[in-house]
Write an enzyme that holds these catalytic residues in place. Structure first.
Site, short mmCIF file in Angstrom:
data_model
loop_
_atom_site.label_atom_id
_atom_site.label_comp_id
_atom_site.label_asym_id
_atom_site.label_seq_id
_atom_site.Cartn_x
_atom_site.Cartn_y
_atom_site.Cartn_z
N HIS A 273 25.41 3.54 -26.22
CA HIS A 273 24.83 2.32 -26.78
C HIS A 273 24.05 2.68 -28.05
O HIS A 273 22.97 3.26 -27.97
CB HIS A 273 23.92 1.66 -25.75
CG HIS A 273 23.27 0.41 -26.25
ND1 HIS A 273 23.93 -0.80 -26.27
CD2 HIS A 273 22.05 0.17 -26.77
CE1 HIS A 273 23.13 -1.73 -26.77
NE2 HIS A 273 21.98 -1.16 -27.08
N ASP A 386 22.84 -5.27 -23.86
CA ASP A 386 21.42 -5.12 -24.15
C ASP A 386 20.84 -6.26 -24.96
O ASP A 386 20.15 -6.02 -25.94
CB ASP A 386 21.23 -3.79 -24.90
CG ASP A 386 19.75 -3.47 -25.11
OD1 ASP A 386 18.95 -3.86 -24.26
OD2 ASP A 386 19.42 -2.83 -26.12
ZN ZN Z 1 20.21 -2.13 -27.71
#
Ligand code: ZN
Length: 1084
Positions: A273, A386
């Site tokens: 990520h 996220d």
């Molecule tokens: Zn993030």
């Protein structure tokens, strides 16, 4: 069979376990002699180490990103000077290059040799020819395996002076104080630079022991836990006497014990990520991508079964531009080996609440376009691990681009209520359903430990309904993704009794498995509200301001281009150039919608970079807009024209101030308004700031096109009557509403808002008129995530600011506009100026508020009490609206104390209501009959100067009779955003009256909105029109175009054709279901 396994002589579990742990732990007292210390057999120094430091740019040029001007080919021509171990390199964001020369001892021939490089900063290894070989990621990957057969070699290492999590001053190689603002003076010490003999056999045994220790610890007092402990215990004994093969066999036997048929299935996917900007600037992300992806390509060669999933087309586009050779390798991997899997379908992983519907659509459009053009693939899932909450319109939006799968894990961060599912059907506001999965390990960066596998199994909320879960592993941001260690750990536990069954996999395989179980799934309807990070609807207000204006400006320019194209006023070649520029502007806007930029959770460097990008987008769009006005109108001197991009006729007062200091328009029914003696901040932002002096006129505007500028006499003129006796203030009225302002001098005036010049509409419940527009300040100190969070307890600190130096002034008013100004100082040197404005023929009271904000950890809100009984109120979201409760019956209701809404929110009872409209705000708090709009926050981390500047805030209150649909507030909110706050340009032309092109797109139905009118992307002689039903009911509009239609096809959000639609003349009729989004290609 485990013939040689013996139980420990002593039955003391504690000593047995601690001995195993000591034997492998890098933190143990015996770390210098335990197995960890034997991973490397021997080391020798480099034969030569020299360095070249990229010159620091002269301020105000930014210190970051200077590496972009220093490619390898330029660097190697520079003079390198000696460097040594122990030396420190900096400052923050600087770049240093090292030339590393080495000779492998002859006796190491045929063995695994690693170049080791430890600095605490991120680095990249290059070959002597300039090939990017591999990233160095502090803590996780601090070695580069030399190619087999290497005897002597030269490498180059590029060192970036930042941690993997930015440049927080107290960063300790992990989570800690990483969200404190970056230190400008970080230096990184070179502690290790050598070559060392790597013991693969020890590494394998080490990993065996790690996993056995994990099983023994986590399965504690179970048969399997004890068996693992016994195996590990005996391995330690064997390894101590150098019986490595025996130890290896013991482990292999244990790890092949086999899971049961009904074991939980984990689909393990490598991932990294990488936040596209956050605690580091965009430029550093480009290098983070190169470091991570290069390391992953190496792992793929070593482990053919390993799969790595990569989202965010923008990051691959950057790598393509900056590192073409590396990109070619990725490209070949995606297409041939298929271990590098592109996922997610979007340009960047964006904020899930604030972007407009069209901005969402373009994330998928440009993302999928990139993946299709580059790799010939289309992502089948929306991948947003996220983001800080998820709009209730996402199910329909992703279905409109052909996707029905969604993955995130952020909902596990909710602070109050645990989300009840990990795998479920998510239904949006229109009834669209998609399949969702939240990896039950609650992480997208797992590291292969036994407790994570068990958590992934045991934490699932859908036991018995869903036996499949995703296990996402790899160190994000600067960690470089998965490592050999993680992959080897996973290999150990793919098929171990007592653990879930784990396999290397890809999203497609997982979701196909998931689909076999979906008949058992629960359904969740409406938004996925994250009960945390709800300050991100307000933080970094200027970014949000730019974002809204940019979305509106792009819509306007795209519609103008469509008009010019269908009129034959632009040739295909020019159009292609302009479309490319619009695409580039869209991509820049989308880039800034990344989930740490638009939400405001970024460092100051990123915020300033975002502003600069917006300014570039606005300048480019302004040039395009002006050029297209000239193309369409042909220029001239006879008259002036106004452009209305909205697809309905508008009757409104417009505010005008010509460019280039030309004279203000004057004449009958034109009123000059002088708001302020000082210029507003940044006049360069052009038409999106209301100028201090402008002309106001009431006009009728034709839909989607031009009208001659012709001021008309108002039906309902603005009047003002001073209160008597003084001091008091006065009453503004326009025949539709009236506003009584009164004040004890000096003070913030009390404003009472009424309909129809009487107190009929708003005095029955509270027995008084509505008092709109009072300001309140709150303490705003969250638990941890400063820029992200507003906590529930802030609500207990509501108070009026300590206003001083209050001034009240009636400004120039006339038939067209009435206005008064109130100003004050407060707090820590902050000041506020508020203009209360009434336009003729308008049902709204509007407020221009300028705040020079100097508070720390405070929140400023404006309040609108409503004389309305409503148990729910309504908020605009993408292509529609959603409701939220006004009460706190349950913990779920209570947790929604700060929610996201777009251009408007409404609180209504059966016969009347109040709508609040804004031009750039997104955070709302509603309890009982009080509406609050969040204006400003003042977090100090990670941007110590967040929002510490002047803000221009525009909002309006619109009391209405009947429902908000009947009161047309949806269109009023569009009008305020598109025509209200703007300095409307007047275009000189010789075309008059009927010769002016207009009504290019019109609709027969009031409920359907044409949100987008654009030239079709890859289809000649076609316009793409995207519409949605905005009231929440059925509609049957006829859509009429201002040009001859050849054919109409329905398409999806990617402009892929779905089917033919019959047309008659210049129009076509279609049906809409509640909140339905439909797109059409109209050929000419
Ligand atoms: Zn993030």
């Amino acid at each position: 069979m485990e013939p040689t396994l013996k139980a420990p002589i002593h039955k003391n579990r504690r000593t047995t376990m601690e001995q195993i742990s000591n034997f492998i732990s890098p933190e143990s007292l015996f770390k210098d002699i335990n197995l960890f210390s034997k991973l490397y057999d021997a080391s020798v120094p480099l034969t030569n180490l020299t360095k070249f430091s990229i010159p620091q740019p002269t301020p105000p040029d930014p210190p970051h990103g200077s590496w972009i001007d220093w490619p390898f080919s330029r660097v190697v021509q520079q003079e390198f000077t000696p460097a040594e171990i122990g030396q420190e390199f900096g400052p923050t964001w600087a770049t240093h290059w090292f030339k590393v020369e080495l000779r492998v001892p002859e006796e190491w021939s045929g063995r695994d040799v690693h170049l080791r490089w430890v600095t605490g900063s991120e680095s990249t290894v290059y070959s002597s020819e300039g090939a990017l070989l591999q990233g160095i990621n502090p803590k996780f990957r601090e070695e580069f395996p030399l190619p087999p057969g290497t005897t002597t070699a030269t490498f180059y290492i590029e060192m970036a002076c930042n941690h993997i999590m930015g440049a927080g001053p107290d960063y300790k190689n992990g989570w800690g104080d990483e969200i404190t603002p970056p230190s400008p003076n970080l230096f990184f010490k070179l502690t290790v630079a050598d070559i060392a003999l790597f013991r693969e056999d020890i590494f394998q045994l080490y990993t065996d022991l790690e996993m056995l220790n994990g099983i023994a610890s986590n399965l504690g007092d179970t048969h399997i836990g004890y068996q693992a402990m016994f195996v590990a215990n005996q391995m330690v004994n064997d390894i101590r006497v150098d019986k490595l093969e025996e130890a290896k066999t013991l482990a292999a036997n244990f790890f092949s014990s086999g899971t049961g048929q009904k074991s939980h299935q984990l689909f393990a996917m490598g991932h990294c990520h990488i936040d596209t900007a956050w605690l580091w600037p965009y430029s550093e992300t480009i290098r983070k991508c190169a470091r991570s992806f290069s390391a992953q390509l190496q792992l793929m060669k070593q482990y053919p079964e390993y799969k790595f999933v990569c989202s965010q087309a923008q990051q691959l586009a950057w790598v393509k531009e900056t590192y073409p050779d590396l990109y070619q390798e990725i490209h070949d991997q995606v297409i041939n080996e298929k271990q590098f899997i592109v996922v997610g379908s979007t340009w960047v992983e964006m904020d899930g609440n604030v972007p407009s519907g069209e901005a969402f659509m373009r994330q998928y459009f440009y993302g999928q376009q990139f993946f299709r053009k580059e790799f010939g693939v289309a992502c089948k899932e929306f991948w947003l691990p996220d983001t800080f909450g998820y709009s209730a319109q996402i199910p329909q939006m992703i279905k409109h681009v052909g996707i029905d799968r969604f993955l995130t894990q952020k909902m596990s961060w909710s602070l109050v209520n645990r989300f009840p599912n990990n795998s479920f059907i998510w239904e949006g506001i229109d009834g669209s359903q998609v399949m969702c999965h939240f990896p039950p390990g609650d992480s997208y960066g797992m590291s292969g430990s036994v407790d994570e596998f068990l958590k992934s199994q045991n934490n699932s909320q859908d036991k018995g309904r869903c036996n499949n879960g995703i296990y996402l592993f790899g160190h994000g941001d600067g960690g470089g993704g998965p490592t050999r260690t993680i992959i080897e750990r996973i290999k150990r536990v793919q098929n171990v009794d007592g653990l879930p069954n784990v396999r290397f996999s890809v999203p497609d395989e997982f979701f196909e498995n998931l689909a076999t179980e979906k008949d058992k799934f629960y359904k969740w309807v409406g938004e996925l509200y994250l009960e945390l990070h709800n300050g991100t609807y307000t933080t970094q207000a200027k970014i949000k301001w730019y974002n809204r204006k940019g979305e509106i400006f792009l819509r306007e320019v795209e519609e103008l281009m469509s008009i010019a194209y269908t009129m034959g006023r632009v040739d295909e070649q020019q159009l292609a150039v302009d479309i490319e520029e619009v695409d580039s502007n869209w991509k820049n806007l989308l880039l800034n919608q990344f989930h740490d930029v638009l939400p405001g959770s970024c460092i100051q460097l990123v915020a300033e970079e975002a502003w600069r990008i917006y300014e570039e987008v606005f300048s480019s769009l302004k040039i395009l807009r002006d050029a297209y006005h000239v193309r369409i109108l042909g220029g001239g001197t006879t008259t002036k024209a106004i452009y209305n991009p909205l697809t309905w006729p508008v009757h409104t007062v417009i505010f005008m101030k010509p460019d280039n200091d030309q004279d203000l328009p004057v004449g009958e029914f034109i009123q000059t308004v002088n708001l302020h003696s000082d210029p507003f901040e940044n006049q360069g932002e052009g038409r999106f700031r209301v100028p201090n002096t402008f002309a106001a006129a009431l006009v009728n505007l034709s839909p989607s096109g031009y009208s001659t500028f012709q001021p008309i006499e108002p039906l309902n003129k603005v009047t003002y009557a001073a209160n008597t006796p003084s001091p008091g203030f006065g009453t503004f009225s326009n025949g539709i509403i009236h506003l009584e302002a009164s004040t004890a001098s000096p003070g913030l005036p009390t404003e009472k808002l009424f309909f129809n010049g009487s107190d009929v509409a708003f005095n029955d419940f509270l027995n008084r008129g509505v008092e709109p527009g009072r300001f309140y300040i709150y303490d705003d100190l969250p638990l941890i995530w400063d820029a992200w969070d507003v906590m529930d307890y802030h609500l207990e600190t509501r108070r009026e600011p300590d206003f001083t130096n209050m001034e009240l002034q009636l400004l120039s008013y006339g038939d067209i506009v009435g206005c008064y100004r109130w100003s004050a100082n407060f707090g820590n040197g902050s000041s506020i100026i508020r203009y209360t404005i009434m336009r003729c023929d308008s049902p709204m009271i509007e407020y221009y508020t300028i705040v020079d904000w100097k508070e720390e950890h405070k929140m400023l809100k404006v309040e609108f009490p409503a004389d309305v009984l409503a148990r729910n109120c309504t908020f605009e979201i993408q292509y529609g609206h959603t409701t939220r409760p006004t009460h706190i019956n349950t913990s779920w209701d209570m947790a929604k104390f700060e929610v996201c809404g777009h251009k408007w929110m409404d609180m209504s009872q059966n016969d009347k209501g109040i709508t609040v409209i804004t031009d750039s705000k997104y955070g709302w708090h509603v309890r009982e009959n009080i509406i609050q709009l969040s204006l400003l926050r003042a977090p100090k981390n990670p941007d110590a100067n967040c929002d510490m500047h002047k803000h221009f805030i525009y909002y309006a209150v619109l009391p209405h009779v009947g429902t908000f649909q009947e009161a047309d507030v949806i269109k009023k909110a569009y009008e305020l955003n598109v025509l209200g706050s703007n300095n409307i340009p007047l275009m000189a032309t010789d075309l008059v009256g009927a010769n002016l092109p207009n009504s290019w797109v019109t609709l027969s139905d009031n409920t359907v909105i044409a949100d987008t009118v654009k030239v079709a992307a890859e289809i000649p002689r076609a316009i793409c029109v995207r519409l949605y039903e905005s009231f929440g009911g059925y509609a049957n509009p006829t859509i009429t175009m201002g040009f001859g239609i050849v054919r109409v096809e329905e398409c999806n959000g990617l402009e892929n054709k779905i089917g033919d639609i019959p047309h008659t003349g210049n129009g076509f009729s279609v049906q809409f279901k509640p909140f339905q989004i439909r797109s059409f290609l109209v050929y000419f």
